[in-house]
Scaffold this motif. Structure first.
Motif, PDB file in Angstrom:
ATOM      1  N   ALA A  43     -11.561   7.962  16.400  1.00  0.00           N
ATOM      2  CA  ALA A  43     -12.568   8.635  17.232  1.00  0.00           C
ATOM      3  C   ALA A  43     -13.809   9.022  16.441  1.00  0.00           C
ATOM      4  O   ALA A  43     -14.913   9.051  16.984  1.00  0.00           O
ATOM      5  CB  ALA A  43     -11.968   9.876  17.888  1.00  0.00           C
ATOM      6  N   VAL A  44     -13.639   9.299  15.159  1.00  0.00           N
ATOM      7  CA  VAL A  44     -14.779   9.769  14.357  1.00  0.00           C
ATOM      8  C   VAL A  44     -15.260   8.742  13.336  1.00  0.00           C
ATOM      9  O   VAL A  44     -16.344   8.880  12.777  1.00  0.00           O
ATOM     10  CB  VAL A  44     -14.422  11.084  13.616  1.00  0.00           C
ATOM     11  CG1 VAL A  44     -14.083  12.179  14.604  1.00  0.00           C
ATOM     12  CG2 VAL A  44     -13.279  10.873  12.632  1.00  0.00           C
ATOM     13  N   ALA A  45     -14.471   7.703  13.081  1.00  0.00           N
ATOM     14  CA  ALA A  45     -14.841   6.699  12.069  1.00  0.00           C
ATOM     15  C   ALA A  45     -14.434   5.313  12.552  1.00  0.00           C
ATOM     16  O   ALA A  45     -13.640   4.626  11.916  1.00  0.00           O
ATOM     17  CB  ALA A  45     -14.179   7.029  10.735  1.00  0.00           C
ATOM     18  N   ALA A  46     -15.000   4.913  13.679  1.00  0.00           N
ATOM     19  CA  ALA A  46     -14.595   3.650  14.311  1.00  0.00           C
ATOM     20  C   ALA A  46     -14.819   2.443  13.413  1.00  0.00           C
ATOM     21  O   ALA A  46     -14.064   1.469  13.469  1.00  0.00           O
ATOM     22  CB  ALA A  46     -15.350   3.472  15.629  1.00  0.00           C
ATOM     23  N   ALA A  47     -15.843   2.501  12.578  1.00  0.00           N
ATOM     24  CA  ALA A  47     -16.202   1.344  11.765  1.00  0.00           C
ATOM     25  C   ALA A  47     -15.426   1.253  10.458  1.00  0.00           C
ATOM     26  O   ALA A  47     -15.578   0.288   9.716  1.00  0.00           O
ATOM     27  CB  ALA A  47     -17.699   1.360  11.466  1.00  0.00           C
ATOM     28  N   SER A  48     -14.596   2.245  10.145  1.00  0.00           N
ATOM     29  CA  SER A  48     -13.787   2.184   8.934  1.00  0.00           C
ATOM     30  C   SER A  48     -12.368   1.769   9.296  1.00  0.00           C
ATOM     31  O   SER A  48     -11.994   1.721  10.464  1.00  0.00           O
ATOM     32  CB  SER A  48     -13.789   3.537   8.220  1.00  0.00           C
ATOM     33  OG  SER A  48     -13.090   4.502   8.981  1.00  0.00           O
ATOM     34  N   PHE A  49     -11.579   1.454   8.284  1.00  0.00           N
ATOM     35  CA  PHE A  49     -10.210   0.982   8.522  1.00  0.00           C
ATOM     36  C   PHE A  49      -9.234   1.842   7.747  1.00  0.00           C
ATOM     37  O   PHE A  49      -9.425   2.108   6.561  1.00  0.00           O
ATOM     38  CB  PHE A  49     -10.080  -0.476   8.071  1.00  0.00           C
ATOM     39  CG  PHE A  49      -8.684  -1.035   8.231  1.00  0.00           C
ATOM     40  CD1 PHE A  49      -8.197  -1.372   9.479  1.00  0.00           C
ATOM     41  CD2 PHE A  49      -7.862  -1.217   7.129  1.00  0.00           C
ATOM     42  CE1 PHE A  49      -6.919  -1.888   9.627  1.00  0.00           C
ATOM     43  CE2 PHE A  49      -6.593  -1.737   7.264  1.00  0.00           C
ATOM     44  CZ  PHE A  49      -6.117  -2.078   8.522  1.00  0.00           C
ATOM     45  N   THR A  50      -8.180   2.275   8.432  1.00  0.00           N
ATOM     46  CA  THR A  50      -7.141   3.032   7.754  1.00  0.00           C
ATOM     47  C   THR A  50      -5.778   2.507   8.179  1.00  0.00           C
ATOM     48  O   THR A  50      -5.569   2.119   9.339  1.00  0.00           O
ATOM     49  CB  THR A  50      -7.244   4.535   8.070  1.00  0.00           C
ATOM     50  OG1 THR A  50      -6.259   5.243   7.300  1.00  0.00           O
ATOM     51  CG2 THR A  50      -7.025   4.827   9.542  1.00  0.00           C
ATOM     52  N   ALA A  51      -4.864   2.463   7.234  1.00  0.00           N
ATOM     53  CA  ALA A  51      -3.497   2.020   7.524  1.00  0.00           C
ATOM     54  C   ALA A  51      -2.591   2.551   6.434  1.00  0.00           C
ATOM     55  O   ALA A  51      -2.886   2.403   5.241  1.00  0.00           O
ATOM     56  CB  ALA A  51      -3.406   0.498   7.579  1.00  0.00           C
ATOM     57  N   THR A  52      -1.510   3.187   6.837  1.00  0.00           N
ATOM     58  CA  THR A  52      -0.521   3.625   5.861  1.00  0.00           C
ATOM     59  C   THR A  52       0.036   2.397   5.141  1.00  0.00           C
ATOM     60  O   THR A  52       0.422   1.427   5.772  1.00  0.00           O
ATOM     61  CB  THR A  52       0.621   4.375   6.557  1.00  0.00           C
ATOM     62  OG1 THR A  52       0.097   5.541   7.186  1.00  0.00           O
ATOM     63  CG2 THR A  52       1.696   4.778   5.554  1.00  0.00           C
ATOM     64  N   GLY A  53       0.038   2.434   3.822  1.00  0.00           N
ATOM     65  CA  GLY A  53       0.577   1.313   3.060  1.00  0.00           C
ATOM     66  C   GLY A  53      -0.436   0.247   2.705  1.00  0.00           C
ATOM     67  O   GLY A  53      -0.069  -0.785   2.129  1.00  0.00           O
ATOM     68  N   LEU A  54      -1.716   0.458   3.030  1.00  0.00           N
ATOM     69  CA  LEU A  54      -2.715  -0.563   2.719  1.00  0.00           C
ATOM     70  C   LEU A  54      -2.793  -0.839   1.220  1.00  0.00           C
ATOM     71  O   LEU A  54      -2.830  -1.993   0.790  1.00  0.00           O
ATOM     72  CB  LEU A  54      -4.082  -0.138   3.246  1.00  0.00           C
ATOM     73  CG  LEU A  54      -5.258  -1.045   2.869  1.00  0.00           C
ATOM     74  CD1 LEU A  54      -5.043  -2.465   3.376  1.00  0.00           C
ATOM     75  CD2 LEU A  54      -6.569  -0.481   3.404  1.00  0.00           C
ATOM     76  N   ALA A  55      -2.818   0.200   0.406  1.00  0.00           N
ATOM     77  CA  ALA A  55      -2.925   0.018  -1.040  1.00  0.00           C
ATOM     78  C   ALA A  55      -1.747  -0.789  -1.580  1.00  0.00           C
ATOM     79  O   ALA A  55      -1.913  -1.670  -2.429  1.00  0.00           O
ATOM     80  CB  ALA A  55      -3.007   1.375  -1.732  1.00  0.00           C
ATOM     81  N   HIS A  56      -0.543  -0.517  -1.056  1.00  0.00           N
ATOM     82  CA  HIS A  56       0.643  -1.264  -1.516  1.00  0.00           C
ATOM     83  C   HIS A  56       0.574  -2.715  -1.059  1.00  0.00           C
ATOM     84  O   HIS A  56       0.974  -3.627  -1.788  1.00  0.00           O
ATOM     85  CB  HIS A  56       1.912  -0.602  -0.982  1.00  0.00           C
ATOM     86  CG  HIS A  56       2.168   0.767  -1.547  1.00  0.00           C
ATOM     87  ND1 HIS A  56       2.385   0.995  -2.885  1.00  0.00           N
ATOM     88  CD2 HIS A  56       2.229   1.979  -0.953  1.00  0.00           C
ATOM     89  CE1 HIS A  56       2.573   2.280  -3.098  1.00  0.00           C
ATOM     90  NE2 HIS A  56       2.478   2.906  -1.937  1.00  0.00           N
TER      91      HIS A  56
END
Length: 224
Positions: free
Chosen positions: A122-135
């Motif tokens: 809702a506040v950062a539509a253009a960014s990407f987040t995912a648990t475990g991305l770094a791994h």
């Protein structure tokens, strides 16, 4: 009092869809403003309901959820897009990144993680987040069959680095063009140059290579 986050749910499984609606709708800060089962119904629904966030399943009865995500991202640059999936493969996560998704959540994730993904979108539509991305990035690096590209003599120009940074936040080529005040054709040329210099074939490859080279950091540019 602040306005609640408005959400549309798109999922082909009736029980899953209504379970998600009940789960999300129980939060005082989030309001469900629409739901549907088919990708074909989604564009009109999103256009009329104008939600802050869409939560959709990867596997829809009539289409690939990632194709729908890309379609919605291109039509609504400020729309938050949360993808839910039962698939745990790294490639699925990278497809989410490639298609402009805001957050990627496994269907077995705790309630707090699902709600957190919606708030992020809702506040950062253009960014990407995912648990475990770094791994996932680390695993992809370990199984890579080629070494790092020799980019020392082919450093990115300031404009190319700007494009790389925007690719890392999930922006589409038209969005990059608009932000840089250039034509879509020119933006495509910049993207192609970035790919060539990094020895990449797509967005995910470029981002992973840039991270290995220290041009991007997972903590800042692509939240884990």
């Amino acid at each position: 009092m602040h306005n609640p986050i408005t959400v549309v749910v798109i999922d082909g499984h009736t029980l899953t869809r209504y379970g998600l609606i009940g789960l999300v709708g129980a939060d005082a800060d989030i309001t469900i403003v629409g739901e549907c089962a088919l990708a074909a119904d989604a564009p009109a629904l999103v256009g009329s309901a104008r939600p802050d966030v869409v939560v959709l399943d990867v596997s829809l009865p009539d289409a690939d959820g990632f194709q729908l995500a890309r379609q919605l991202r291109d039509r609504h640059p400020e729309l938050g897009i949360v993808v839910l999936t039962a698939q745990a493969e790294d490639d699925v996560l990278f497809r989410a990144l490639e298609n402009g998704v805001s957050a990627f959540v496994h269907k077995t994730a705790p309630t707090a993680e699902v709600l957190g993904a919606i708030r992020h979108a809702a506040v950062a539509a253009a960014s990407f987040t995912a648990t475990g991305l770094a791994h996932a990035l680390a695993r992809r690096t370990q199984i890579a069959q080629v070494g790092l590209p020799a980019v020392a003599g082919h450093a990115l120009s300031p404009r190319e680095f700007e494009v790389l940074a925007q690719l890392a936040t999930g922006r589409s080529v038209p969005m990059i063009a608009a932000s840089m005040f250039v034509s879509v054709s020119t933006a495509k040329t910049y993207v192609s140059r970035v790919y060539d210099k990094l020895g990449a074939t797509n967005r995910a490859n470029a981002i992973m290579t840039a991270m290995r080279l220290g041009l991007l950091t997972a903590e800042v540019d692509v939240p884990a």
